[in-house]
Design a protein around this motif. Sequence first.
Motif, short mmCIF file in Angstrom:
data_model
loop_
_atom_site.label_atom_id
_atom_site.label_comp_id
_atom_site.label_asym_id
_atom_site.label_seq_id
_atom_site.Cartn_x
_atom_site.Cartn_y
_atom_site.Cartn_z
N GLY A 143 -21.42 74.94 32.39
CA GLY A 143 -20.02 74.53 32.29
C GLY A 143 -19.60 73.42 33.22
O GLY A 143 -19.08 72.40 32.79
N LEU A 144 -19.83 73.58 34.51
CA LEU A 144 -19.35 72.57 35.45
C LEU A 144 -20.21 71.32 35.44
O LEU A 144 -19.71 70.23 35.69
N SER A 145 -21.48 71.45 35.12
CA SER A 145 -22.30 70.23 34.98
C SER A 145 -21.81 69.43 33.77
O SER A 145 -21.75 68.21 33.80
N MET A 146 -21.40 70.14 32.71
CA MET A 146 -20.85 69.48 31.52
C MET A 146 -19.51 68.79 31.86
O MET A 146 -19.27 67.65 31.45
N VAL A 147 -18.69 69.45 32.64
CA VAL A 147 -17.42 68.88 33.07
C VAL A 147 -17.66 67.55 33.79
O VAL A 147 -17.02 66.54 33.51
N GLN A 148 -18.61 67.55 34.71
CA GLN A 148 -18.95 66.34 35.46
C GLN A 148 -19.46 65.24 34.52
O GLN A 148 -19.07 64.07 34.65
N GLU A 175 -10.91 78.20 31.50
CA GLU A 175 -11.66 79.45 31.32
C GLU A 175 -12.29 79.91 32.63
O GLU A 175 -12.30 81.11 32.92
N ASN A 176 -12.81 78.98 33.43
CA ASN A 176 -13.37 79.36 34.74
C ASN A 176 -12.29 79.91 35.65
O ASN A 176 -12.52 80.88 36.38
N ALA A 177 -11.10 79.30 35.62
CA ALA A 177 -9.99 79.79 36.45
C ALA A 177 -9.62 81.22 36.06
O ALA A 177 -9.35 82.06 36.91
N ILE A 178 -9.64 81.49 34.76
CA ILE A 178 -9.35 82.85 34.28
C ILE A 178 -10.48 83.79 34.68
O ILE A 178 -10.24 84.88 35.21
N LYS A 179 -11.71 83.38 34.44
CA LYS A 179 -12.89 84.22 34.68
C LYS A 179 -13.04 84.60 36.15
O LYS A 179 -13.36 85.73 36.49
N TYR A 180 -12.81 83.62 37.04
CA TYR A 180 -13.04 83.86 38.47
C TYR A 180 -11.76 84.06 39.25
O TYR A 180 -11.79 84.17 40.48
N GLY A 181 -10.64 84.15 38.55
CA GLY A 181 -9.37 84.42 39.21
C GLY A 181 -9.18 85.91 39.45
O GLY A 181 -9.95 86.75 38.98
#
Length: 121
Positions: A85-90, A23-29
């Motif tokens: 999101g990215l803190s959760m990923v970590q 989703e981040n790749a889509i959002k910031y792509g």
Amino acid sequence: MDDTIVLQLDMSLMGRLIQNLVENAIKYGKADGQIWIKLERKGNEVLFYVQDDGIGIAKEEQEKIWKRFYQVDASRTGKRGTGLGLSMVQKIAEPHHGYMELESTPEKGSKFTLHLPESQK
């Protein structure tokens, strides 16, 4: 040679991790950009990559993105999120004995890599 990759994962948590990265790749792509997703074995590790050719992340922001509630300047991205999101990923990577890595260049894109130890077959 056996190409089978064996991992012991919490599927629910790992699904969230993968979903967040994509989703981040889509959002910031870029609007007409590309996203690459790859899974590979490298030594005793399994690497899961999500890469885009979007806006990228400045060097001085890269360590901060893993912190809870941290957000890159929304005026630069035009996007707003929760900063979770990215803190959760970590945090999801850690109990799987894994870690996240980021390679990013502003205006060229980002590559997020999840490193996981391969389970014994």
